[in-house]
Write a protein that holds these residues in place. Structure first.
Motif, PDB file in Angstrom:
ATOM      1  N   LEU A 109       1.009  -1.290  -0.001  1.00  0.00           N
ATOM      2  CA  LEU A 109       0.342   0.284  -0.043  1.00  0.00           C
ATOM      3  C   LEU A 109       0.810   1.265  -0.126  1.00  0.00           C
ATOM      4  N   GLY A 110       1.987   1.304   0.903  1.00  0.00           N
ATOM      5  CA  GLY A 110       2.853   2.589   1.122  1.00  0.00           C
ATOM      6  C   GLY A 110       3.339   2.593  -0.531  1.00  0.00           C
ATOM      7  N   LEU A 111       3.841   1.278  -1.083  1.00  0.00           N
ATOM      8  CA  LEU A 111       4.758   1.847  -2.895  1.00  0.00           C
ATOM      9  C   LEU A 111       3.256   2.511  -3.199  1.00  0.00           C
ATOM     10  N   ALA A 112       2.359   1.721  -3.369  1.00  0.00           N
ATOM     11  CA  ALA A 112       1.607   2.102  -4.386  1.00  0.00           C
ATOM     12  C   ALA A 112       0.861   3.787  -3.873  1.00  0.00           C
ATOM     13  N   ALA A 113       0.915   3.814  -2.648  1.00  0.00           N
ATOM     14  CA  ALA A 113       0.986   5.606  -2.221  1.00  0.00           C
ATOM     15  C   ALA A 113       2.255   6.143  -2.636  1.00  0.00           C
ATOM     16  N   GLY A 114       2.920   5.858  -2.606  1.00  0.00           N
ATOM     17  CA  GLY A 114       4.482   6.821  -3.354  1.00  0.00           C
ATOM     18  C   GLY A 114       4.613   7.061  -4.532  1.00  0.00           C
ATOM     19  N   MET A 115       3.858   5.657  -5.529  1.00  0.00           N
ATOM     20  CA  MET A 115       3.719   6.229  -6.575  1.00  0.00           C
ATOM     21  C   MET A 115       2.686   7.102  -7.018  1.00  0.00           C
ATOM     22  N   PHE A 116       1.294   7.069  -6.112  1.00  0.00           N
ATOM     23  CA  PHE A 116       0.318   8.147  -6.549  1.00  0.00           C
ATOM     24  C   PHE A 116       1.007   8.858  -6.901  1.00  0.00           C
ATOM     25  N   HIS A 117       1.206   9.526  -5.568  1.00  0.00           N
ATOM     26  CA  HIS A 117       2.506  11.176  -4.671  1.00  0.00           C
ATOM     27  C   HIS A 117       3.109  11.480  -6.144  1.00  0.00           C
ATOM     28  N   ALA A 118       3.521  10.566  -6.147  1.00  0.00           N
ATOM     29  CA  ALA A 118       4.940  10.901  -6.999  1.00  0.00           C
ATOM     30  C   ALA A 118       4.378  11.398  -8.248  1.00  0.00           C
ATOM     31  N   VAL A 119       3.503  10.580  -9.142  1.00  0.00           N
ATOM     32  CA  VAL A 119       2.306  11.597 -10.349  1.00  0.00           C
ATOM     33  C   VAL A 119       1.992  12.123 -10.098  1.00  0.00           C
ATOM     34  N   ALA A 120       1.257  12.116  -8.720  1.00  0.00           N
ATOM     35  CA  ALA A 120       0.271  13.422  -8.607  1.00  0.00           C
ATOM     36  C   ALA A 120       1.263  14.336  -8.524  1.00  0.00           C
ATOM     37  N   HIS A 121       1.617  14.426  -7.919  1.00  0.00           N
ATOM     38  CA  HIS A 121       2.853  15.548  -7.406  1.00  0.00           C
ATOM     39  C   HIS A 121       3.384  16.200  -9.280  1.00  0.00           C
ATOM     40  N   GLY A 122       3.647  15.086  -9.817  1.00  0.00           N
ATOM     41  CA  GLY A 122       4.117  15.537 -11.141  1.00  0.00           C
ATOM     42  C   GLY A 122       3.503  16.876 -11.838  1.00  0.00           C
ATOM     43  N   LEU A 123       2.081  16.678 -11.874  1.00  0.00           N
ATOM     44  CA  LEU A 123       1.502  16.886 -12.986  1.00  0.00           C
ATOM     45  C   LEU A 123       0.988  18.002 -11.545  1.00  0.00           C
ATOM     46  N   PHE A 124       0.987  18.571 -10.593  1.00  0.00           N
ATOM     47  CA  PHE A 124       0.311  19.448  -9.692  1.00  0.00           C
ATOM     48  C   PHE A 124       1.767  20.917  -9.830  1.00  0.00           C
ATOM     49  N   LYS A 125       3.129  20.137  -9.432  1.00  0.00           N
ATOM     50  CA  LYS A 125       3.984  21.319  -9.536  1.00  0.00           C
ATOM     51  C   LYS A 125       3.939  21.289 -10.763  1.00  0.00           C
ATOM     52  N   GLY A 126       3.799  20.640 -11.661  1.00  0.00           N
ATOM     53  CA  GLY A 126       4.350  21.036 -13.274  1.00  0.00           C
ATOM     54  C   GLY A 126       3.611  22.344 -13.729  1.00  0.00           C
ATOM     55  N   LEU A 127       2.063  21.831 -13.353  1.00  0.00           N
ATOM     56  CA  LEU A 127       1.236  23.043 -13.378  1.00  0.00           C
ATOM     57  C   LEU A 127       1.317  24.323 -12.762  1.00  0.00           C
ATOM     58  N   LEU A 128       2.327  24.415 -11.594  1.00  0.00           N
ATOM     59  CA  LEU A 128       2.207  25.829 -10.777  1.00  0.00           C
ATOM     60  C   LEU A 128       3.428  25.985 -11.011  1.00  0.00           C
ATOM     61  N   PHE A 129       4.790  24.790 -11.935  1.00  0.00           N
ATOM     62  CA  PHE A 129       6.005  26.030 -12.132  1.00  0.00           C
ATOM     63  C   PHE A 129       5.473  26.722 -13.808  1.00  0.00           C
ATOM     64  N   LEU A 130       4.637  26.151 -14.534  1.00  0.00           N
ATOM     65  CA  LEU A 130       4.131  26.249 -15.520  1.00  0.00           C
ATOM     66  C   LEU A 130       3.338  28.171 -14.818  1.00  0.00           C
ATOM     67  N   SER A 131       2.422  27.642 -13.827  1.00  0.00           N
ATOM     68  CA  SER A 131       1.730  29.594 -13.833  1.00  0.00           C
ATOM     69  C   SER A 131       3.415  30.206 -12.783  1.00  0.00           C
ATOM     70  N   ALA A 132       4.058  29.308 -12.965  1.00  0.00           N
ATOM     71  CA  ALA A 132       5.118  30.767 -12.074  1.00  0.00           C
ATOM     72  C   ALA A 132       5.931  31.407 -13.529  1.00  0.00           C
TER      73      ALA A 132
END
Lengths: 387, 115, 521
Positions: free
Chosen positions: A139-162
């Motif tokens: 579960l932890g591994l899945a959670a980590g990977m999920f968060h990694a993907v999610a982070h890639g998306l929203f952090k990408g979005l935030l960097f682009l807005s910056a």
């Protein structure tokens, strides 16, 4: 110069990664060898102490590159670390992850450069990922990977807005920005989606993945880690309130104008918004239907929208908002100086430059010295041979 | 009775050559040092092929004399001398050109290429 | 009669004839001289490739010069060879192919590049002498003969480095190179003398068979290792390398790279075939490994700070030689231990030898592109160059290929050979692999810098008139590019057919001895 050093270190990391995947079967490594791998991958994954390149590189690189970098490059390191997990490493990862989450967010609070702020948040979010991976459970591994993907998306979005802010106003310094929401409403809306997602607002991807991370920590009964992450969440909320307020909402100094050809409705701006909208759509989608993420969950689904998870997600947001309103004065963007390892980097620059200088002095152009080198080398070999 | 004397001479020549290459400033003297090194190497080869009381190794003398010095080192030495000649000639012509360009024969001042 | 038994002699004789007939060809004016230069180079390359094929099929070839029969190594019942013997095993033939391809590329490149100079007949002569010397070093089985060919190559290269005699720097580089390398050559001669004194023989196989590792042999070994390491530009004896490589005309530098490989060949021939298992201790392998690591690191550090494009590349070649030394040094370390050999030694040798061909090809190409830049833009200073990618697209393309290969970016050939070296050295001592990796990263950084400053960036008004270099120069460069791409696309084939036989031949000391001395004695 720092960027070069950062890139070089990044390359060391990737080269070692390549070497390791090329030659050894990837799997849990013996603890003895771990000390080779953790630093190598840790540079990429920006573990505390090895994270110094990240804010520097992010603040210098163009926005799309930053988006990609935080979306994928740092994840490579995490991915490598995840593949190396074994019971002994779990505790180390947990401790590191918690520390990273808090440290990153604390540093982020003090930044006045929008992209540096985001970069420190990358460290903080990676802390989540690493502590989730550190649980060692599926579960932890899945959670980590999920968060990694999610982070890639929203952090990408935030960097682009910056990046959009920087393109539109010629600056990304929170001390000078303000009132951008009125000038670029679409950009602001997209930024808000990213900010809410990173804060874990229910219905966005950050919520789902953070809920999974916390669930995985609870699974192994590690309540302190959960509280550390909750605290980091509060910090995240505060710092994004800060970013949003000072860049978009606050009444500007009045002098703030869009650069020519960059204003609202300009072709360039709408293209940028389109790119961001794609990332935002993915973020929202992941948030609304987290159960669709294939293969991440075991047999049973996880009740993402159960009351308790929603409350646990909303708590830090409320706390953060409250604290921000109370502490707004203190958070006024200004030059803060907090000791960090990247200060060391500046100090190593002159030292590193000394090495080639010294070597250069050896290439003196004196013919007789050259011959002396040959003879000394020959004598040294002979001395060793005779030993 | 020659004994080890020739080898001593070879050693002395070798170190003299090395000394003048390492410690002389004049380019011509460095060239002389190189020639000395060559001489020591050639002498070494000749000495190695020497047999006490031997005569010249000529095919027609076979059977008439008891011992001959070994022919191979002599052939080697001849070749080495020719090579040495080519080297010296080129070395001296380069020194001439250096003098034309730099206006000096001091090896310490010929160091435009460095770093 | 089957003419292919004469191949070893022909490979050396053709460029020698080319050298001495060059003034005659020069009488026919520029077209004939150029035709001569290209034809003879091409013929040499073709002969080398045929020789290599032949050795692949037939095994080690011996060729007795001036004997009653060219296969009779031990005439009149003698137990030691008295004539000069050429001995070609897979490693020699491999080296000859590598060297003659580089020579061909350099020859094409020089056609137009050298037009600005005078005395081109002499250039052609020297160029062929250098080629012949290099090939002779690689094919001979005789220590003294090796020295002679080394001196032929050296004298020719002194002349070529100092060819641009209006430039003080060229003369200075030539002079320094000459003094240092003559001292080294004398050391080799003295070592040959020691062998003769001990064994009454100068044939490598004969000496190797009788080898007893005594005091004289130790001194000879030190002389040989030090001077050959100096000739191939190893730290701390590399000081002549940047000078000479920078100042020689670009086509010649490409060949000089191959010639330094011939010295490297000599070094390994001495270590593996001449001393081989009788080396006993691990001092010499470690010496080679340490020199390799030092070369890698110091070479690349110096390269990073260079402003002049050819000097930068010259320091890179010091660093790349380090990789080869590292690979083969690890192989030498494992020579006495069959198990270690199977585990990592052979991989290391394969990596080293594969890197050798890769290095010669991409470094030759890099020097040629640097020459092309100089030809077109008139400067070698990186601070002055810029924005040339648009006006010189072909050169840029080839530079990118070579730079990617030298930096070891996957999937280029440089990556394959470096990977083999990393893997094997990691098994011996992980820190060696780390040093190699760091070097690789710095190499990449420095070539990104070159690419950015010279080819990218805003177009400079000074370079408005700059055009792509003439077709023959492009042909020279594309020969090497094609080889690089070939090695990149077929790494498995190259490893199996080019590299492995060479590595096996190097390890197989007994086979090398038997080919000359016969099995029974």
């Amino acid at each position: 110069m720092t960027q070069l050093a950062g890139t070089a270190l990044l390359l060391v990391g990737s080269a070692i990664l390549l070497h390791q995947t090329g030659s050894a079967a990837v799997g849990p490594v013996p603890l003895k060898l771990l000390w080779y791998f953790i630093p190598a991958l840790g540079i990429k994954a920006a573990l505390p102490g090895l994270h110094f390149w990240l804010p520097e590189v992010h603040s210098k690189a163009p926005a799309p590159a930053s988006a990609l970098l935080s979306g994928f490059a740092v994840k490579l390191g995490v991915f490598g670390l995840a593949r190396l997990t074994s019971p002994e490493t779990g505790t180390i990862y947990l401790a590191m992850g918690g520390f990273m989450a808090l440290f990153g967010v604390f540093q982020a609070l003090l930044q006045h450069d929008a992209k540096r702020l985001l970069a420190y948040h990358t460290i903080s979010q990676l802390g989540y990922v690493i502590s989730a991976v550190g649980t060692g459970t599926p579960l932890g591994l899945a959670a980590g990977m999920f968060h990694a993907v999610a982070h890639g998306l929203f952090k990408g979005l935030l960097f682009l807005s910056a990046g959009s802010l920087e393109k539109a106003f010629g600056s990304r310094d929170l001390r000078y920005l303000g009132g951008a929401a009125a000038l670029l409403p679409v950009t602001f809306a997209l930024f808000a989606a990213g900010a809410l997602a990173i804060s874990g607002f229910p219905g966005l991807s950050g919520f789902a993945s953070k809920a999974l991370v916390k669930a995985s920590l609870k699974d192994i009964n590690n309540t302190p880690a959960v509280w550390v992450l909750q605290a980091a969440s509060v910090g995240t909320v505060i710092s994004f309130c800060k970013l949003g307020y000072f860049a978009f909402i606050r009444k500007g100094t009045g002098s703030l104008k869009t650069l020519p050809g960059e204003g609202r409705g300009s072709v360039k701006n709408s293209h940028r918004n389109l790119g961001m909208a794609v990332a935002a759509a993915a973020t929202v989608f992941l948030g609304l239907r987290p159960d669709l993420v294939p293969g991440f969950l075991g047999e049973g689904g996880y009740p993402f929208f159960a009351l308790s998870t929603v409350i646990s997600a909303l708590l830090p947001i409320l706390a953060g908002l409250l604290l921000f309103i109370l502490l707004k004065k203190a958070l006024e963007p200004a030059e803060h100086h907090v000791p960090d390892v990247d200060n060391l980097l500046a100090a190593t620059g002159p030292f590193l430059r000394k090495i080639p200088d010294t070597l250069g002095a050896l290439h003196s152009g004196r013919l007789r010295v050259y011959i002396a080198y040959v003879i000394v080398a020959a004598l040294t070999i002979f001395a060793y041979l005779e030993r | 009775m020659t004994g080890n004397m020739p080898f001593l001479v070879v050693g002395i020549l070798f170190f003299l050559g090395l000394y003048s290459i390492l410690f002389e400033r004049n380019l011509i003297k460095i060239a002389i040092g190189i020639t000395l090194l060559e001489a020591s190497a050639n002498l070494l080869l000749i000495v190695l092929g020497y047999r006490n009381g031997g005569s010249i190794p000529v095919f027609t003398l076979a059977g008439e004399v008891e011992t001959m010095v070994l022919p191979t080192p002599q052939a080697l030495t001849l070749t080495a001398i020719v090579i040495g000649l080519a080297t010296s000639a080129l070395l001296l012509s380069l020194i001439m050109m250096l003098y034309k360009h730099y206006g000096t024969l001091d090896v310490r001042e010929i160091r435009r290429l460095r770093g | 009669m089957n003419w292919s038994v004469h191949l070893p002699a022909l490979v050396i004789a053709v460029p020698l004839l080319g050298a001495f007939a060059a003034p005659v060809a020069g009488l026919g004016g520029k077209p004939l001289r150029n035709l001569w230069l290209v034809t003879v180079s091409a013929l040499t390359a073709i002969l080398s490739i045929i020789l290599w094929r032949y050795v692949q099929v037939e095994g080690i070839m011996v060729y007795v010069l001036g004997g009653e029969s060219w296969a009779l190594t031990l005439p009149s019942g003698l137990s030691w060879p008295i004539r000069i013997i050429l001995e070609v095993d897979a490693f020699s033939a491999f080296m000859a192919v590598v060297g003659s391809i580089a020579a061909l590329a350099g020859a094409f490149f020089s056609l137009r590049f050298m037009e600005r100079f005078s005395g081109l007949d002499k250039f052609v002569s020297l160029y062929f002498l250098l080629t012949a010397g290099m090939l002779g070093m690689e094919l001979t089985g005789d220590l003294f003969n090796f020295f002679v060919f080394l001196e032929i190559a050296s004298v020719a290269s002194f002349g070529l480095v100092a060819y641009w005699r209006d430039r003080p720097e060229a003369i200075e580089a030539g002079f320094k190179y000459m003094v240092v390398s003559t001292v080294a050559a004398m050391l080799i001669l003295i070592a040959v003398g020691f062998f003769y004194g001990r064994y009454n023989a100068v044939n490598m196989a004969a000496v190797a068979r009788m080898m007893r590792f005594g005091y004289a042999e130790k001194i000879a070994l030190v002389f040989l290792v030090a001077s050959l390491a100096m000739k191939c530009g190893t730290v701390p004896m590399h000081m002549w390398t940047p000078d000479a490589y920078t100042e020689a005309p670009a086509g010649v530098t490409c060949l000089l790279v191959a010639v330094s490989q011939a010295s490297l060949y000599g070094l390994f021939r001495v270590c593996f075939s001449l001393y081989g298992t009788s080396l006993g201790s691990s001092v010499v392998p470690w010496t080679i490994i340490v020199m390799g690591v030092l070369s890698m690191f110091i070479g690349v550090t110096m390269a990073v700070i260079q402003k002049e494009i050819k000097r930068l590349m010259a320091y890179h070649s010091v660093s790349q030689i380090g990789y080869i030394l590292l690979g083969l040094g690890v192989g030498l370390l494992a020579l006495n231990d069959p198990q270690a050999m199977a585990e990592y030694g052979f991989t290391a040798m394969k990596g080293g030898i594969f890197h050798l061909i890769n290095y010669t090809m991409y470094k030759g190409l890099l020097f040629l592109t640097a020459g092309a830049l100089y030809y077109a833009a008139g400067t070698r200073n990186l601070n002055e160059l810029g924005g040339l990618a648009r006006v010189m697209p072909h050169t840029t393309f080839m530079f990118v290929i070579a730079a990617a290969a030298i930096a070891g970016l996957p999937p280029f050939n440089g990556f394959v050979s470096k990977l083999l070296i990393y893997e094997s050295t990691f098994a011996v001592y992980p820190i060696l692999a780390v040093a190699a990796l760091v070097t690789s990263v710095l190499t990449l950084a420095s070539f990104v810098k070159v690419f950015q400053t010279a080819f990218l960036g805003p177009e400079k008004s000074v370079f408005q008139h700059v055009k792509e270099v003439p077709a023959t120069m492009l042909v020279g460069m594309s020969i090497l590019t094609i080889v690089i791409i070939g090695l990149t696309l077929f790494p498995t084939w190259s490893l199996a057919h080019l590299v492995e036989p060479a590595a096996k031949a190097l390890v197989d000391q007994a086979g090398y001895i038997t080919a000359v001395m016969g099995g029974g004695l």
